[in-house]
Write a protein that holds these residues in place. Structure first.
Motif, PDB file in Angstrom:
ATOM      1  N   GLU A 183      -5.006  -3.397   2.649  1.00 19.96           N
ATOM      2  CA  GLU A 183      -3.786  -2.693   1.923  1.00 19.96           C
ATOM      3  C   GLU A 183      -3.684  -1.453   2.614  1.00 19.96           C
ATOM      4  N   ASP A 184      -4.613  -0.772   2.824  1.00 22.85           N
ATOM      5  CA  ASP A 184      -4.414   0.581   3.691  1.00 22.85           C
ATOM      6  C   ASP A 184      -3.803   0.453   4.847  1.00 22.85           C
ATOM      7  N   PHE A 185      -3.987  -0.641   5.746  1.00 20.38           N
ATOM      8  CA  PHE A 185      -3.435  -0.854   6.913  1.00 20.38           C
ATOM      9  C   PHE A 185      -1.815  -1.261   6.730  1.00 20.38           C
ATOM     10  N   LEU A 186      -1.528  -2.032   5.927  1.00 21.27           N
ATOM     11  CA  LEU A 186      -0.159  -2.200   5.738  1.00 21.27           C
ATOM     12  C   LEU A 186       0.372  -1.311   4.965  1.00 21.27           C
ATOM     13  N   ALA A 187       0.125  -0.358   4.262  1.00 15.77           N
ATOM     14  CA  ALA A 187       0.717   0.856   3.984  1.00 15.77           C
ATOM     15  C   ALA A 187       0.891   1.898   5.039  1.00 15.77           C
ATOM     16  N   ALA A 188      -0.090   2.037   5.831  1.00 15.32           N
ATOM     17  CA  ALA A 188      -0.075   2.969   6.978  1.00 15.32           C
ATOM     18  C   ALA A 188       0.925   2.515   7.840  1.00 15.32           C
ATOM     19  N   THR A 189       1.282   1.350   8.129  1.00  8.66           N
ATOM     20  CA  THR A 189       2.046   0.799   9.097  1.00  8.66           C
ATOM     21  C   THR A 189       3.481   0.354   8.777  1.00  8.66           C
ATOM     22  N   VAL A 213      -3.172 -14.044   8.425  1.00 10.08           N
ATOM     23  CA  VAL A 213      -3.997 -13.332   9.084  1.00 10.08           C
ATOM     24  C   VAL A 213      -4.801 -12.352   8.087  1.00 10.08           C
ATOM     25  N   SER A 214      -5.718 -11.902   8.565  1.00 10.14           N
ATOM     26  CA  SER A 214      -6.453 -11.194   7.501  1.00 10.14           C
ATOM     27  C   SER A 214      -7.521 -10.121   8.459  1.00 10.14           C
ATOM     28  N   PHE A 215      -7.531  -8.646   8.108  1.00 12.17           N
ATOM     29  CA  PHE A 215      -8.748  -8.111   8.636  1.00 12.17           C
ATOM     30  C   PHE A 215      -9.872  -8.295   7.774  1.00 12.17           C
ATOM     31  N   VAL A 216     -11.131  -8.756   8.345  1.00 15.37           N
ATOM     32  CA  VAL A 216     -12.188  -9.002   7.924  1.00 15.37           C
ATOM     33  C   VAL A 216     -13.387  -8.274   8.587  1.00 15.37           C
ATOM     34  N   SER A 217     -14.520  -8.137   8.213  1.00 12.92           N
ATOM     35  CA  SER A 217     -15.747  -7.318   8.888  1.00 12.92           C
ATOM     36  C   SER A 217     -16.015  -8.122  10.226  1.00 12.92           C
ATOM     37  N   GLU A 240      -9.881 -10.715  -3.453  1.00 12.72           N
ATOM     38  CA  GLU A 240      -9.288 -10.247  -4.936  1.00 12.72           C
ATOM     39  C   GLU A 240      -9.217  -8.731  -5.157  1.00 12.72           C
ATOM     40  N   PRO A 241      -8.737  -8.275  -6.215  1.00 14.21           N
ATOM     41  CA  PRO A 241      -8.696  -6.726  -6.560  1.00 14.21           C
ATOM     42  C   PRO A 241     -10.186  -6.400  -6.787  1.00 14.21           C
ATOM     43  N   GLY A 242     -10.314  -5.272  -6.271  1.00 14.40           N
ATOM     44  CA  GLY A 242     -11.667  -4.611  -6.401  1.00 14.40           C
ATOM     45  C   GLY A 242     -12.695  -4.868  -5.141  1.00 14.40           C
ATOM     46  N   SER A 267      -8.990  -3.643   0.338  1.00 14.54           N
ATOM     47  CA  SER A 267      -8.669  -2.080   0.386  1.00 14.54           C
ATOM     48  C   SER A 267      -8.393  -1.794   1.924  1.00 14.54           C
ATOM     49  N   VAL A 268      -9.051  -2.341   2.685  1.00 14.19           N
ATOM     50  CA  VAL A 268      -8.923  -2.287   4.133  1.00 14.19           C
ATOM     51  C   VAL A 268      -7.508  -2.704   4.529  1.00 14.19           C
TER      52      VAL A 268
END
Length: 295
Positions: A207-213, A238-242, A197-199, A204-205
């Motif tokens: 969204e930052d990856f998608l924007a950078a690539t 798929v998703s980046f998670v810790s 969810e937002p927040g 953010s991790v």
């Protein structure tokens, strides 16, 4: 200047709720008393603090600038009250902990257990939420310490780095891309991306990856780490998670990881506390304890 706590509480209640009516309900007082308190505060400061926003109200630039200070005053007084109570003979000590969801689902309970064993006279509480909520609790002095990933740039917060926080791109265990040693980002363009969810810091991790690539895939927002894990197992995306959040699933083969190039650089888990006002002894003891353990 004669500013009262009643004025500060009324002002903050209106700022947080967006209306005088909701603030009056929250404080269990009349609307006229809330309006009078906020008006009196504005007179003391010599500037309007609220302005109309459709059917509600919002802070003026002056009100927005003043709100963090009002929050600190109220929070520090409550913190001082608790410190006074704890200093009394035989008084119990309580530590209020806040943690982002991923940390609360992985290493934070173990840290709490270790601290409770070493300090049995301290009571512990845990409030779990996304990054925005957790940061808000600390800034409002409603949590003594918090566990989160990247700390915000806010001079009112102090952060100590703990152990590394690596993010891995999870997928279904039979995903053909998981068997490869290296996958380029463009090969994931057709995949659906699973987002918190937002927040959320995890969101953010991603969204930052998608924007950078430069990727603009379909996205599916799900409300928890558990839901993301289940969705990935079901090949929904798929998703980046810790790695901390999925270590067991990766070890048992319930999930697989895709070794994508340009993956987010490892960050660190942090423990945070307010940098405003004195630190209560029990908070200092907890911070030293977990720092010595490296998280």
């Amino acid at each position: 200047m004669s500013i009262t706590l009643t004025q500060l509480r009324a002002f903050l209640a209106v700022v947080h709720s967006g209306s005088v009516t909701a603030a009056a309900d929250e404080l269990i007082v009349t609307q006229s008393s809330v309006s009078a308190a906020v008006s009196g505060l504005a007179r003391e400061l010599g500037t309007p603090l609220l302005e109309r926003d459709g059917r509600g109200v919002r802070p003026t630039p002056a009100g927005a600038a003043f709100a963090p200070f009002a929050t600190d005053v109220i929070g520090l007084l409550e913190q001082g009250r608790r410190a006074a109570v704890e200093s009394a003979e035989n008084a119990s000590r309580t530590l209020r902990i806040a943690a982002v969801t991923t940390s609360a689902e992985s290493f934070v309970p173990r840290l709490m257990q270790a601290f409770a064993t070493a300090h049995p006279g301290v009571g512990l509480t845990l409030d779990v939420g996304n990054r925005d909520r957790v940061m808000g609790l600390v800034l409002a002095h409603q949590a003594d310490v918090a566990f989160a990933g990247r700390p915000p740039r806010d001079a009112r917060l102090e952060a100590r780095a703990l152990h590394p926080n690596e993010h891995v791109l999870i997928t279904a265990p039979d995903d053909e891309l998981a068997a490869r040693a290296e996958v380029a980002p463009h090969e994931l363009a057709a995949r659906t991306w699973l987002l918190r969810e937002p927040g959320s810091g995890t969101r953010s991790v991603n969204e930052d990856f998608l924007a950078a690539t430069g990727l603009a895939p379909r996205t599916l927002t799900v409300g928890s780490n558990g839901a993301i894990r289940q969705a990935a197992r079901a090949r929904l995306g798929v998703s980046f998670v810790s790695r901390d959040a999925v270590a067991d699933d990766l070890a048992t083969g319930l999930l697989a990881a895709i070794a994508v190039t340009s993956a987010p650089a490892p960050r660190a888990w942090h423990v945070l506390c307010s940098g405003v006002g004195p630190v209560r002894p029990v908070v200092a003891t907890f911070l030293d304890f977990i720092t010595a353990r490296g998280g």
